[in-house]
Design an enzyme around this catalytic site. Structure first.
Site, short mmCIF file in Angstrom:
data_model
loop_
_atom_site.label_atom_id
_atom_site.label_comp_id
_atom_site.label_asym_id
_atom_site.label_seq_id
_atom_site.Cartn_x
_atom_site.Cartn_y
_atom_site.Cartn_z
CG ASN A 186 13.78 17.57 -45.26
OD1 ASN A 186 13.78 19.10 -45.45
ND2 ASN A 186 13.13 16.94 -46.41
CG HIS B 112 17.46 10.62 -46.61
ND1 HIS B 112 16.95 10.57 -45.47
CD2 HIS B 112 16.85 11.63 -47.32
CE1 HIS B 112 15.37 11.31 -45.90
NE2 HIS B 112 15.66 12.08 -46.87
#
Length: 115
Positions: free
Chosen positions: A87, A100
């Site tokens: 994201n 991440h």
């Protein structure tokens, strides 16, 4: 100086979490709000990169290491098939600005979107 991210605090042992895998430059934990039967997070140990675009531009080798670790985890914890989601930005669902990857697996369909 800003506060350490939640991921750095987990890595430093300040916040309890099970680290399911670790390399010299990255580690992986289970997502606390899983969106798939297998939902792990692969995280670089450095906070230098806020999102995947910064990571890819700044350290392609670390980017490749994250993808390789995701692949290994999908094989170890599932059937080897997986979806890898980064994201990027608040409007895309990013809530922690320490890059991440979400490793999702287990009965996912093409039309399903998660993470």
């Amino acid at each position: 100086m800003s506060e350490p991210s939640i991921f750095t605090r987990i890595l430093d042992g300040e916040i309890p979490s099970e680290i399911v895998a670790e390399t010299e430059n990255a580690f992986a934990i289970r997502d606390i709000a899983p969106r798939a039967p297998l939902h792990l997070l692969v995280i670089p140990k450095t906070e230098e990169y806020r999102n995947v675009v910064e990571l890819a531009a700044g350290d392609p080798e670390l980017m490749a290491e994250l993808v390789g670790l995701a692949n290994t985890l999908a094989a170890e914890h599932g059937d080897g098939d997986f979806r890898l989601v980064f994201n990027t930005g608040p409007n895309a669902g990013q809530t922690i600005f320490h890059v991440h990857a979400h490793v999702l697996a287990g009965g996912l369909e093409e039309k399903s979107v998660g993470a």
